[in-house]
Design a protein around this motif. Sequence first.
Motif, mmCIF file in Angstrom:
data_model
loop_
_atom_site.group_PDB
_atom_site.id
_atom_site.type_symbol
_atom_site.label_atom_id
_atom_site.label_comp_id
_atom_site.label_asym_id
_atom_site.label_seq_id
_atom_site.Cartn_x
_atom_site.Cartn_y
_atom_site.Cartn_z
ATOM 1 N N PHE A 25 0.472 -1.686 -0.419
ATOM 2 C CA PHE A 25 -0.382 -0.162 0.043
ATOM 3 C C PHE A 25 0.765 0.957 -0.181
ATOM 4 C CE2 PHE A 25 -1.555 -3.593 2.049
ATOM 5 C CZ PHE A 25 -3.076 -4.187 1.034
ATOM 6 N N SER A 26 0.489 2.368 -0.368
ATOM 7 C CA SER A 26 1.028 3.430 -0.647
ATOM 8 C C SER A 26 0.939 3.874 -0.035
ATOM 9 C CB SER A 26 0.425 4.000 -2.075
ATOM 10 O OG SER A 26 -0.398 4.657 -1.627
ATOM 11 N N GLU A 27 2.447 6.039 -0.070
ATOM 12 C CA GLU A 27 2.136 6.472 1.245
ATOM 13 C C GLU A 27 0.690 7.260 0.808
ATOM 14 O OE1 GLU A 27 4.046 7.293 3.322
ATOM 15 O OE2 GLU A 27 4.437 5.994 3.211
ATOM 16 N N ALA A 28 -0.111 7.118 -0.532
ATOM 17 C CA ALA A 28 -1.216 8.323 -0.854
ATOM 18 C C ALA A 28 -2.506 7.555 0.401
ATOM 19 C CB ALA A 28 -1.921 7.479 -1.818
ATOM 20 N N ASP A 63 -9.524 0.336 6.639
ATOM 21 C CA ASP A 63 -9.215 0.869 7.579
ATOM 22 C C ASP A 63 -7.709 1.017 7.085
ATOM 23 O OD1 ASP A 63 -11.171 2.704 8.272
ATOM 24 O OD2 ASP A 63 -11.183 1.511 9.895
ATOM 25 N N TYR A 64 -7.100 1.595 6.945
ATOM 26 C CA TYR A 64 -5.278 1.475 6.844
ATOM 27 C C TYR A 64 -4.736 0.347 7.755
ATOM 28 C CZ TYR A 64 -0.356 1.785 4.938
ATOM 29 O OH TYR A 64 1.253 1.829 5.244
ATOM 30 N N MET A 65 -4.131 -0.817 7.792
ATOM 31 C CA MET A 65 -3.598 -1.286 8.559
ATOM 32 C C MET A 65 -2.276 -1.105 8.260
ATOM 33 S SD MET A 65 -6.216 -4.790 8.818
ATOM 34 C CE MET A 65 -6.552 -5.107 7.091
ATOM 35 N N ASN A 66 -0.959 -1.618 7.585
ATOM 36 C CA ASN A 66 0.052 -0.997 7.118
ATOM 37 C C ASN A 66 0.585 -1.628 6.081
ATOM 38 O OD1 ASN A 66 2.340 -2.426 7.526
ATOM 39 N ND2 ASN A 66 2.205 -3.610 8.910
ATOM 40 N N ASP A 67 1.755 -1.268 5.393
ATOM 41 C CA ASP A 67 2.236 -1.281 4.228
ATOM 42 C C ASP A 67 2.362 -1.944 3.223
ATOM 43 O OD1 ASP A 67 4.496 -1.820 5.936
ATOM 44 O OD2 ASP A 67 5.606 -0.293 4.544
ATOM 45 N N GLU A 68 2.380 -2.933 4.727
ATOM 46 C CA GLU A 68 2.147 -4.623 3.687
ATOM 47 C C GLU A 68 1.252 -5.291 4.405
ATOM 48 O OE1 GLU A 68 4.269 -5.080 1.169
ATOM 49 O OE2 GLU A 68 5.714 -3.232 1.566
ATOM 50 N N LEU A 69 0.884 -6.703 3.224
ATOM 51 C CA LEU A 69 -0.043 -7.282 4.199
ATOM 52 C C LEU A 69 -0.334 -8.859 3.783
ATOM 53 C CD1 LEU A 69 -3.740 -5.515 4.706
ATOM 54 C CD2 LEU A 69 -1.675 -6.587 6.702
ATOM 55 N N PRO A 70 -0.971 -9.508 3.736
ATOM 56 C CA PRO A 70 0.063 -11.228 3.480
ATOM 57 C C PRO A 70 -1.749 -11.796 2.404
ATOM 58 C CG PRO A 70 -0.968 -11.022 5.513
ATOM 59 C CD PRO A 70 -1.219 -9.874 5.372
ATOM 60 N N GLY A 71 -0.981 -12.310 1.630
ATOM 61 C CA GLY A 71 -2.236 -13.070 0.679
ATOM 62 C C GLY A 71 -1.080 -14.451 0.338
ATOM 63 N N ILE A 72 -2.012 -14.635 -0.902
ATOM 64 C CA ILE A 72 -1.312 -16.394 -1.741
ATOM 65 C C ILE A 72 -2.326 -15.901 -2.477
ATOM 66 C CG2 ILE A 72 -3.245 -17.491 -0.552
ATOM 67 C CD1 ILE A 72 -0.640 -19.310 -1.355
ATOM 68 N N SER A 73 -1.801 -15.762 -3.842
ATOM 69 C CA SER A 73 -2.361 -15.429 -5.530
ATOM 70 C C SER A 73 -2.617 -17.087 -6.771
ATOM 71 C CB SER A 73 -2.428 -14.954 -6.198
ATOM 72 O OG SER A 73 -2.390 -13.912 -5.784
ATOM 73 N N ALA A 74 -2.524 -17.774 -7.302
ATOM 74 C CA ALA A 74 -2.662 -18.544 -7.781
ATOM 75 C C ALA A 74 -2.521 -17.831 -9.565
ATOM 76 C CB ALA A 74 -3.523 -19.798 -7.644
ATOM 77 N N PHE A 75 -1.429 -18.899 -10.216
ATOM 78 C CA PHE A 75 -1.790 -18.209 -11.901
ATOM 79 C C PHE A 75 -1.613 -19.924 -12.404
ATOM 80 C CE2 PHE A 75 0.122 -14.564 -9.133
ATOM 81 C CZ PHE A 75 -0.141 -13.407 -9.965
#
Length: 242
Positions: free
Chosen positions: A149-152, A167-179
């Motif tokens: 997530f950005s400074e904006a 609501d903004y929580m952190n500059d990085e958050l977890p996830g998993i993506s499949a391709f």
Amino acid sequence: MDPHQIVSENEWLAARKALLEEERAFTHARDALVAKRQALPWVKVEKTYTFETPQGTRTLADLFGPRSQLLIYHFMLGPDWEEGCPGCSFLSDHVDGMLPHLEHHDVTYVAVSRAPLAKLEAFKQRMGWHFPWVSSHGSDFNFDYHVSFSEADKARGKALYNYEEQDYMNDELPGISAFYRDEAGDVYHTYSAYARGVEMALGTYAMLEFTAKGRNEKKDMREWMRHHDRYEESAGRVAPGG
């Protein structure tokens, strides 16, 4: 913890069989849900993403290696962070044992973070991990998949995460993506999960849930879980009462 009722073996067996019926229903419901997940439409990845790897710069298509499916874990380690997120590290402690099974089932697993490659390599060595871990530093990849997530975003106090404005929580958050990569080399985004959606990868939780006390948390893993090289007698331990 409240004391449990103490019963005879026959009474326990009757209660256990009743629960078994609910467990079977849950399993069948989960099978149906997974089938709907696999039936989701796909989105062709049109943008060219590049990543820094120990073997040099690679594209998203390159990360598949010889396989047609790719799982990317969005590991929380930002460019300015000193070390990886403890929760992401907890999940990553489960990965190395899975790798040969995933790879022999046509699935490549790669962790991706925005921190520079040298920082990833150093933390990986500290943790003793072997899975592939690459840097998306300087790429839009993490932002496009809504895990960075950005400074904006920070300034307005809102960010798009887990498919909704939060609501903004952190500059990085977890996830998993499949391709998926087809025979022509085209890449498609087939699925992403965030927040508690990645919990299925936490084998420790699954094992804890077989026990009498289960997860034994009042809120979440942050109460007890630590980097595996930071457990101490006085910290990172759940008391008998939770």
